[in-house]
Design a protein around this motif. Structure first.
Motif, PDB file in Angstrom:
ATOM      1  N   LEU A 229       0.825  -1.211   0.000  1.00 13.82           N
ATOM      2  CA  LEU A 229       0.000   0.000   0.000  1.00 13.82           C
ATOM      3  C   LEU A 229       0.859   1.261   0.000  1.00 13.82           C
ATOM      4  CD1 LEU A 229      -2.703  -1.149   2.568  1.00 13.82           C
ATOM      5  CD2 LEU A 229      -3.110  -0.679   0.143  1.00 13.82           C
ATOM      6  N   LEU A 230       1.920   1.249   0.799  1.00 13.07           N
ATOM      7  CA  LEU A 230       2.799   2.423   0.869  1.00 13.07           C
ATOM      8  C   LEU A 230       3.538   2.653  -0.445  1.00 13.07           C
ATOM      9  CD1 LEU A 230       4.333   2.076   4.453  1.00 13.07           C
ATOM     10  CD2 LEU A 230       2.660   3.762   3.679  1.00 13.07           C
ATOM     11  N   SER A 231       3.761   1.575  -1.194  1.00  6.56           N
ATOM     12  CA  SER A 231       4.483   1.712  -2.463  1.00  6.56           C
ATOM     13  C   SER A 231       3.574   2.172  -3.605  1.00  6.56           C
ATOM     14  CB  SER A 231       5.146   0.383  -2.851  1.00  6.56           C
ATOM     15  OG  SER A 231       4.176  -0.610  -3.151  1.00  6.56           O
ATOM     16  N   THR A 232       2.258   2.042  -3.428  1.00  3.57           N
ATOM     17  CA  THR A 232       1.334   2.390  -4.505  1.00  3.57           C
ATOM     18  C   THR A 232       0.451   3.599  -4.189  1.00  3.57           C
ATOM     19  OG1 THR A 232      -0.276   0.776  -3.638  1.00  3.57           O
ATOM     20  CG2 THR A 232       1.218   0.030  -5.374  1.00  3.57           C
ATOM     21  N   LEU A 233       0.379   3.989  -2.909  1.00  4.53           N
ATOM     22  CA  LEU A 233      -0.445   5.125  -2.513  1.00  4.53           C
ATOM     23  C   LEU A 233       0.401   6.149  -1.759  1.00  4.53           C
ATOM     24  CD1 LEU A 233      -3.579   3.215  -1.144  1.00  4.53           C
ATOM     25  CD2 LEU A 233      -3.448   4.458  -3.309  1.00  4.53           C
ATOM     26  N   PRO A 234      -0.010   7.410  -1.726  1.00  3.82           N
ATOM     27  CA  PRO A 234       0.732   8.411  -0.957  1.00  3.82           C
ATOM     28  C   PRO A 234       0.763   8.042   0.528  1.00  3.82           C
ATOM     29  CG  PRO A 234      -0.844   9.462  -2.439  1.00  3.82           C
ATOM     30  CD  PRO A 234      -1.139   7.999  -2.482  1.00  3.82           C
ATOM     31  N   VAL A 235       1.927   8.234   1.143  1.00  2.00           N
ATOM     32  CA  VAL A 235       2.082   7.895   2.559  1.00  2.00           C
ATOM     33  C   VAL A 235       1.069   8.652   3.409  1.00  2.00           C
ATOM     34  CG1 VAL A 235       3.644   7.990   4.548  1.00  2.00           C
ATOM     35  CG2 VAL A 235       4.515   7.331   2.297  1.00  2.00           C
ATOM     36  N   GLY A 236       0.848   9.917   3.077  1.00  2.00           N
ATOM     37  CA  GLY A 236      -0.077  10.735   3.832  1.00  2.00           C
ATOM     38  C   GLY A 236      -1.509  10.233   3.771  1.00  2.00           C
ATOM     39  N   LEU A 237      -1.826   9.427   2.762  1.00  2.00           N
ATOM     40  CA  LEU A 237      -3.167   8.863   2.646  1.00  2.00           C
ATOM     41  C   LEU A 237      -3.295   7.574   3.454  1.00  2.00           C
ATOM     42  CD1 LEU A 237      -5.951   9.018   1.238  1.00  2.00           C
ATOM     43  CD2 LEU A 237      -4.966   7.687  -0.648  1.00  2.00           C
ATOM     44  N   VAL A 238      -2.217   6.802   3.514  1.00  2.00           N
ATOM     45  CA  VAL A 238      -2.248   5.488   4.172  1.00  2.00           C
ATOM     46  C   VAL A 238      -1.977   5.587   5.670  1.00  2.00           C
ATOM     47  CG1 VAL A 238      -1.196   3.188   4.250  1.00  2.00           C
ATOM     48  CG2 VAL A 238      -1.520   4.344   2.049  1.00  2.00           C
ATOM     49  N   ALA A 239      -0.935   6.340   6.049  1.00  2.56           N
ATOM     50  CA  ALA A 239      -0.472   6.366   7.439  1.00  2.56           C
ATOM     51  C   ALA A 239      -1.544   6.736   8.464  1.00  2.56           C
ATOM     52  CB  ALA A 239       0.726   7.307   7.558  1.00  2.56           C
ATOM     53  N   PRO A 240      -2.425   7.716   8.188  1.00  2.00           N
ATOM     54  CA  PRO A 240      -3.426   8.075   9.205  1.00  2.00           C
ATOM     55  C   PRO A 240      -4.342   6.931   9.633  1.00  2.00           C
ATOM     56  CG  PRO A 240      -3.255   9.819   7.579  1.00  2.00           C
ATOM     57  CD  PRO A 240      -2.456   8.666   7.055  1.00  2.00           C
ATOM     58  N   PHE A 241      -4.459   5.901   8.804  1.00  3.54           N
ATOM     59  CA  PHE A 241      -5.326   4.787   9.170  1.00  3.54           C
ATOM     60  C   PHE A 241      -4.804   4.022  10.387  1.00  3.54           C
ATOM     61  CE2 PHE A 241      -7.039   5.481   4.942  1.00  3.54           C
ATOM     62  CZ  PHE A 241      -8.376   5.159   5.092  1.00  3.54           C
ATOM     63  N   THR A 242      -3.515   4.191  10.728  1.00  7.33           N
ATOM     64  CA  THR A 242      -2.993   3.528  11.923  1.00  7.33           C
ATOM     65  C   THR A 242      -3.647   4.081  13.190  1.00  7.33           C
ATOM     66  OG1 THR A 242      -1.130   5.086  12.034  1.00  7.33           O
ATOM     67  CG2 THR A 242      -0.765   3.006  10.863  1.00  7.33           C
ATOM     68  N   LEU A 243      -4.318   5.230  13.075  1.00 14.96           N
ATOM     69  CA  LEU A 243      -5.062   5.771  14.209  1.00 14.96           C
ATOM     70  C   LEU A 243      -6.180   4.825  14.645  1.00 14.96           C
ATOM     71  CD1 LEU A 243      -5.396   9.480  13.028  1.00 14.96           C
ATOM     72  CD2 LEU A 243      -3.977   8.664  14.891  1.00 14.96           C
ATOM     73  N   LEU A 244      -6.577   3.939  13.746  1.00 17.36           N
ATOM     74  CA  LEU A 244      -7.650   2.998  14.066  1.00 17.36           C
ATOM     75  C   LEU A 244      -7.149   1.805  14.884  1.00 17.36           C
ATOM     76  CD1 LEU A 244      -9.513   2.877  10.619  1.00 17.36           C
ATOM     77  CD2 LEU A 244     -10.187   4.143  12.666  1.00 17.36           C
ATOM     78  N   VAL A 245      -5.835   1.588  14.915  1.00 21.03           N
ATOM     79  CA  VAL A 245      -5.290   0.414  15.614  1.00 21.03           C
ATOM     80  C   VAL A 245      -5.689   0.383  17.089  1.00 21.03           C
ATOM     81  CG1 VAL A 245      -3.169  -0.736  16.368  1.00 21.03           C
ATOM     82  CG2 VAL A 245      -3.407   0.014  13.990  1.00 21.03           C
ATOM     83  N   PRO A 246      -5.468   1.460  17.867  1.00 20.63           N
ATOM     84  CA  PRO A 246      -5.882   1.390  19.277  1.00 20.63           C
ATOM     85  C   PRO A 246      -7.384   1.268  19.455  1.00 20.63           C
ATOM     86  CG  PRO A 246      -5.161   3.619  18.720  1.00 20.63           C
ATOM     87  CD  PRO A 246      -4.787   2.733  17.568  1.00 20.63           C
ATOM     88  N   ILE A 247      -8.162   1.816  18.524  1.00 22.39           N
ATOM     89  CA  ILE A 247      -9.619   1.680  18.616  1.00 22.39           C
ATOM     90  C   ILE A 247     -10.010   0.209  18.473  1.00 22.39           C
ATOM     91  CG2 ILE A 247     -11.813   2.262  17.515  1.00 22.39           C
ATOM     92  CD1 ILE A 247     -10.586   4.961  16.772  1.00 22.39           C
ATOM     93  N   VAL A 248      -9.429  -0.458  17.475  1.00 24.53           N
ATOM     94  CA  VAL A 248      -9.673  -1.890  17.301  1.00 24.53           C
ATOM     95  C   VAL A 248      -9.137  -2.665  18.499  1.00 24.53           C
ATOM     96  CG1 VAL A 248      -9.153  -3.927  15.884  1.00 24.53           C
ATOM     97  CG2 VAL A 248      -9.638  -1.733  14.783  1.00 24.53           C
ATOM     98  N   GLY A 249      -7.974  -2.253  18.997  1.00 24.45           N
ATOM     99  CA  GLY A 249      -7.377  -2.926  20.149  1.00 24.45           C
ATOM    100  C   GLY A 249      -8.268  -2.860  21.376  1.00 24.45           C
ATOM    101  N   MET A 250      -8.820  -1.695  21.654  1.00 23.93           N
ATOM    102  CA  MET A 250      -9.687  -1.540  22.815  1.00 23.93           C
ATOM    103  C   MET A 250     -11.011  -2.279  22.626  1.00 23.93           C
ATOM    104  SD  MET A 250      -8.973   2.402  24.045  1.00 23.93           S
ATOM    105  CE  MET A 250      -9.137   3.134  22.411  1.00 23.93           C
ATOM    106  N   ALA A 251     -11.563  -2.214  21.418  1.00 30.26           N
ATOM    107  CA  ALA A 251     -12.825  -2.896  21.149  1.00 30.26           C
ATOM    108  C   ALA A 251     -12.657  -4.410  21.256  1.00 30.26           C
ATOM    109  CB  ALA A 251     -13.331  -2.512  19.757  1.00 30.26           C
ATOM    110  N   THR A 252     -11.564  -4.929  20.704  1.00 28.74           N
ATOM    111  CA  THR A 252     -11.310  -6.378  20.755  1.00 28.74           C
ATOM    112  C   THR A 252     -11.118  -6.846  22.186  1.00 28.74           C
ATOM    113  OG1 THR A 252     -10.213  -6.220  18.606  1.00 28.74           O
ATOM    114  CG2 THR A 252      -9.880  -8.245  19.852  1.00 28.74           C
TER     115      THR A 252
END
Length: 297
Positions: A229-252
Motif C-alpha cells: 500500500l505504501l508503495s502504490t499510494l501516498p504515505v499521507g493517505l495510508v499512514a493516518p489509518f494507523t489511528l484505528l489500531v488502538p480503537i480496534v485494540g480496545m474494542a477487541t
C-alpha cells in the motif's frame, strides 16, 4: 484509493489491533520472553528463504532486530504480563509516534512544528491519567514498561529510516532472525524453567494459535500488505489509518477479554487519540489559521 485498497487497509488495521488481545491470551499460556522468542522464530522461518536480503547495511538489519525484537516486544510483553490490559496497551504503545518525533529531532535534525508540541502534551497527559485507574487493569510497572516499549519502537523507526528505501517485508523478516536465540537464552535464565520444560505438554491451541497469529497475520501478512500500500499510494493517505489500531485494540479487548472501560480510561483514550489526530492533521489546521490571519491582516 480503490475499494480493494481501502478494505486491505482495514484488514491490516484489524489484524494489528486484535494483536494485543492475542498477546494477552498467549501470555496466559507461556512466559512473556519465551513468547516473544517464538513469535520471531516463526516470523523468520521459513519466510527468510523466500525473500531477498534487504538492500542496506547489515548494521541496520541487526540494529532493528535488536531494538524492535529483543527490547521493544520484550518490554511490551512483560508490561502486559505484569498487569497492563490489552486495550490500554494498544493505546499507550501509540506514544511511539511522539518518541519518533523527539528522536528525529535529536538524531536526524528534523523540525518539530508547534502543533506537534501540542499533540505530545495532550497525549502524554492522557496517558498520565491512567495512573488514577483503580480497577486492577493497570499497574504502574506495567504502564512504565509499555511506555518504554513505545520509546524503543521510536528508536527502531529511526533505524529503519536511516536504512533508506528498502522493501519493508524483507527488512522485517530478515531482522526477525536476530531476536529468537538471545531471547530464548534470556528466557532460560530468567523465567520459570520448570514451566518452560512442561510447556510442550501444557500449551493449548490458544497458545499455539497466539504464536502463529503473531508470526504470520501480524508480521508477514500485515507488513506485506502495508508495504504494498505504501508503495502504490501516498504515505499521507495510508499512514493516518494507523489511528484505528488502538480503537480496534480496545474494542477487541472489551469483546474478547471483557475489559471494562470506565470514565478515566475513556477520557485518557480521547486525549491520546486527540494528540495523535493533532500530530497527523494539525499542521494543515495551523497552516489554514495562519493563512486566514494573513488574509485578514
Amino acid at each position: 484509493m480503490s475499494l480493494g485498497q481501502f478494505f486491505a487497509i482495514l484488514l491490516v488495521v484489524t489484524i494489528w489491533g486484535a494483536n494485543f488481545t492475542v498477546i494477552k491470551l498467549g501470555l496466559g499460556e507461556m512466559p512473556p520472553i519465551l513468547l516473544s522468542s517464538l513469535r520471531f522464530a516463526f516470523a523468520a522461518l521459513p519466510a527468510v528463504f523466500f525473500l531477498p536480503r534487504p538492500k542496506c547495511s547489515w548494521k541496520y538489519v541487526v540494529g532493528f532486530g535488536v531494538v524492535l525484537g529483543c527490547i521493544k516486544f520484550s518490554l511490551l510483553f512483560l508490561g502486559m504480563d505484569l498487569g497492563l490490559s490489552a486495550g490500554v496497551s494498544s493505546l499507550v504503545l501509540q506514544l511511539q509516534a511522539f518518541f519518533t518525533l523527539i528522536l528525529g529531532f535529536f538524531v536526524l535534525g528534523e523540525k518539530i512544528g508547534p502543533h506537534r508540541y501540542l499533540a505530545m502534551v495532550v497525549a502524554f497527559f492522557g496517558v498520565g491519567l491512567l495512573l488514577f485507574v483503580s480497577d486492577g487493569s493497570i499497574t504502574a510497572v506495567g504502564l512504565v514498561l509499555v511506555i518504554a516499549a513505545a520509546a524503543a519502537w521510536g528508536v527502531a523507526n529511526i533505524i529503519m529510516k536511516q536504512a533508506g528505501s528498502v522493501q519493508m517485508l524483507s527488512f522485517v523478516v530478515w531482522a526477525s532472525l536476530i531476536p529468537p536465540i538471545p531471547l530464548a537464552i534470556l528466557s532460560f535464565l530468567t523465567e520459570d524453567r520448570a514451566n518452560i520444560a512442561d510447556l510442550a505438554d501444557q500449551v493449548s491451541w490458544i497458545g499455539i494459535g497466539s504464536i502463529l497469529y503473531l508470526a504470520y497475520p501480524v508480521t508477514l501478512l500485515g507488513f506485506a500488505i502495508w508495504g504494498r500500500l505504501l508503495s502504490t499510494l501516498p504515505v499521507g493517505l495510508v499512514a493516518p489509518f494507523t489511528l484505528l489500531v488502538p480503537i480496534v485494540g480496545m474494542a477487541t479487548s472489551a469483546l474478547v477479554l471483557g475489559e471494562d472501560f470506565g470514565t478515566i480510561k475513556i477520557i485518557s483514550a480521547i486525549l491520546v487519540m486527540a494528540g495523535l489526530l493533532i500530530n497527523v492533521f494539525g499542521g494543515k489546521l495551523f497552516g489554514f489559521i495562519s493563512r486566514h490571519k494573513a488574509i485578514n491582516s
